[in-house]
Design an enzyme around this catalytic site. Structure first.
Site, PDB file in Angstrom:
ATOM      1  N   ARG A 144      -0.804   9.691   1.465  1.00 47.95           N
ATOM      2  CA  ARG A 144      -2.193  10.019   1.127  1.00 47.95           C
ATOM      3  C   ARG A 144      -2.458  11.513   0.988  1.00 47.95           C
ATOM      4  NH1 ARG A 144      -5.393   5.478   4.798  1.00 47.95           N
ATOM      5  NH2 ARG A 144      -5.075   3.768   3.314  1.00 47.95           N
TER       6      ARG A 144
ATOM      7  N   ARG B 291      -1.492   9.288   8.953  1.00 44.55           N
ATOM      8  CA  ARG B 291      -1.393   7.848   9.249  1.00 44.55           C
ATOM      9  C   ARG B 291      -0.878   7.072   8.045  1.00 44.55           C
ATOM     10  NH1 ARG B 291      -4.826   3.514   8.166  1.00 44.55           N
ATOM     11  NH2 ARG B 291      -6.438   4.917   7.368  1.00 44.55           N
TER      12      ARG B 291
ATOM     13  N   HIS C  83      -8.781  10.383   2.343  1.00 46.10           N
ATOM     14  CA  HIS C  83      -8.421   9.259   1.471  1.00 46.10           C
ATOM     15  C   HIS C  83      -8.570   9.703   0.025  1.00 46.10           C
ATOM     16  CE1 HIS C  83      -8.159   5.268  -0.282  1.00 46.10           C
ATOM     17  NE2 HIS C  83      -7.822   4.796   0.906  1.00 46.10           N
TER      18      HIS C  83
ATOM     19  N   GLU D   1       0.844  -1.197   0.000  1.00 47.09           N
ATOM     20  CA  GLU D   1       0.000   0.000   0.000  1.00 47.09           C
ATOM     21  C   GLU D   1       0.878   1.246   0.000  1.00 47.09           C
ATOM     22  OE1 GLU D   1      -3.108   0.004   2.921  1.00 47.09           O
ATOM     23  OE2 GLU D   1      -4.023  -1.815   2.143  1.00 47.09           O
TER      24      GLU D   1
ATOM     25  N   HIS E 137     -11.198  10.474   5.947  1.00 46.53           N
ATOM     26  CA  HIS E 137     -10.992   9.046   6.163  1.00 46.53           C
ATOM     27  C   HIS E 137     -10.566   8.713   7.582  1.00 46.53           C
ATOM     28  CE1 HIS E 137     -10.271   4.935   5.014  1.00 46.53           C
ATOM     29  NE2 HIS E 137      -8.979   5.005   5.250  1.00 46.53           N
TER      30      HIS E 137
END
Length: 528
Positions: free
Chosen positions: A273, A365, A227, A113, A330
């Site tokens: 992100r 995060r 997100h 990811e 998100h």
């Protein structure tokens, strides 16, 4: 005393269920959830759980990626302890029968990811990891765990010794009080404050508002992760498209197939992100729709069954290979400030999961560190509570005021809260927008709701009041931080200012005067 138990947990996601499982061998636990156990971000989580299990990986590399994604705003000790514990937590779950996805020889399959340098994402059911994990933890319950669904907590009970209970409304409309020496907030974040969000409908900032009203310290509320890829239907977010899709090779493109991340960041479509979200936002703001090109993923339907079904329901043909996307709120990196055991600044009150600010995520995060956070801090808090001497906070049972309905207060429609937060305190922020947002919140008396009695108001009215309080905390923190870092982007201060803001937390607390607002250097909290 009636309605007293050893531990009360408000919220029912992975952090809550992990804590309850660990405690239930020797203590009685009540879990309250305002809806159902399955109505949570944990249950909806697609991506997976990050853990350094690969032959070329290590917890130190996982830590490095966590700190870099968090823009070095993290509490490094907290992040180090969590990433070091991750392999053991996953192996323990796997050995106990948690249904993770395995290879032909029974080994755990590891995915990639964004912002990870190694394949280290453990999945279950393809893109149904949260559902599989919650189902497994629910199956671990024993008779010492009671779950009460449809119970809305609207007040924490405190005295000079700390927090000793709560007051809430059940499905039958009856108001009740429950008491314990250990009250745990595991209510999630506040994604539903925004018009575009991947979050469950229930995630409206209740726990943060409850804790703030009770006098607990709140930290890092300006750091909201957006997100990059919600499925866009008619310009609105229709559900999450996991970052794991880009991990399998999908690219963000314009309608004519031009890649938008090629020259933006060395990691391209797997950049952190906040970088990807801001890039998509700029294109959409200029009138250009962005798509996720999935044509390179041959087994898309079997690898991502949840996303496939979401596309089918919304009339998006997979054969075309282009999924329209839009960024949405998100994850909250901030929240109720805790130490490394989950203790807040109020004695007897704890917080774990997304509701807590432990410092592990910093300003942004790292993908798939959230379920890991819930598992790790759920276990840590259980160890602390089990080793603590029993010191009962005897406040005595209070008579509940007759809950006669009050005239409806002047409150804005939820839709307007969400739209204004998206516009003024969303992906791109400015002083003028934030000041306009603060003035609008003041117009609804948001500051008075921090201390006002909520008796007699309907549940829906209290929900809006909590949304206003959480919106206020985000807006104020975003105004104070005059730089851009991680999930906080100010176009009027577009760069990181390490000299003034590196590792400096904005801390908010009830009755704190604005001019006395605390900005503290991050310090590793003591762990027992």
């Amino acid at each position: 005393m009636a309605n007293r138990t050893d531990v009360i947990i408000i919220g029912s996601g992975v952090a809550a269920l992990q804590l309850a499982k660990e405690l239930s061998r020797g203590m009685n636990v009540i879990i309250f959830t305002k809806s159902k156990v399955t109505d949570s971000n944990s249950y909806m989580a697609q991506g997976g759980i990050a853990a350094a299990l690969g032959s070329q990986d290590s917890p130190s590399l996982h830590l490095k990626d966590t700190l870099e994604a968090g823009r070095w705003h993290n509490d490094e000790r907290a992040a180090r302890l969590m990433t070091a514990a991750a392999p053991g937590l996953i192996n323990e779950l796997h050995a106990s029968g948690c249904p993770f996805d395995n290879g032909p020889s029974g080994e755990l399959l590891l995915g990639m990811e964004g912002a990870h340098r190694e394949k280290r994402i453990v999945h279950g059911g393809g893109d149904a990891t949260g559902q599989k994990l919650v189902g497994f933890l629910m199956g671990q319950r024993n008779e010492n765990i009671q779950i009460i669904e449809g119970f809305f907590v609207y007040e924490l009970l405190t005295n000079d010794s700390g927090c000793y209970g709560l007051r809430g409304i059940g499905q039958d409309g009856k108001r009740s009080e429950y008491y314990s020496d250990h009250i745990v907030l595991a209510t999630g974040g506040c994604g539903q404050l925004y018009s575009f969000t991947s979050n469950a409908e229930t995630v409206t900032g209740d726990g943060i508002a409850l804790a703030y009203r009770a006098g607990a310290e709140i930290a890092d509320m300006e750091f909201i992760q957006f997100h990059p890829t919600l499925l866009s239907i008619g310009g609105k977010g229709a559900g999450l498209i996991s970052e794991a899709v880009r991990g399998e090779g999908a690219r963000l493109v314009t309608a004519d197939g031009r890649s938008i991340m090629e020259d933006v960041h060395p990691m391209k479509d797997l950049a952190p992100r906040h970088i990807v979200s801001q890039t998509i936002f700029e294109y959409i703001n200029s009138g250009t729709q962005i798509f996720l090109d999935i044509t390179s993923i041959g087994n898309f339907a079997s690898r991502f069954p949840t996303i496939t079904e979401m596309c089918r329901k919304n009339g998006i043909p997979l054969k075309r290979g282009l999924l329209p996307v839009i960024p949405g709120s998100h994850f909250l990196m901030g929240g109720i400030r805790t130490d490394l055991d989950g203790r807040t600044s109020v004695n007897g009150l704890y917080a774990i999961g997304e509701a807590a600010c432990t410092g592990v995520h910093g300003a942004n995060r790292l993908a798939s560190n959230s379920l890991l956070e819930g598992l790790y801090f759920g276990r840590q808090l259980a160890r602390y509570i089990l080793s603590s001497p029993k010191q009962r906070n005897e406040a005595g049972s209070r008579s509940i005021e007759k809950a006669e309905s009050r005239p409806s207060p002047c409150l804005p429609p939820i839709k307007e809260i969400k739209e204004r937060m998206m516009q003024n305190a969303g992906i791109v922020r400015t002083a003028s927008g934030l000041l306009a947002q603060r003035e609008w919140l003041q117009g609804y008396g948001t500051e008075k709701w921090v201390s006002a009695s909520l008796e007699g108001y309907r549940q829906e009215e209290v929900k809006v009041i909590f949304m206003l309080i959480a919106s206020w905390l985000i807006t104020e923190a975003a105004l104070r931080r005059t730089e851009s870092r991680g999930g906080h982007f100010r176009s009027d201060f577009p760069f990181e200012d390490d000299q003034k803001w590196l590792r400096v937390q904005i801390i908010q607390q009830k009755d704190q005067k604005e001019e006395d607002g605390e900005n503290e250097q991050i310090k590793a909290a003591a762990a027992t």
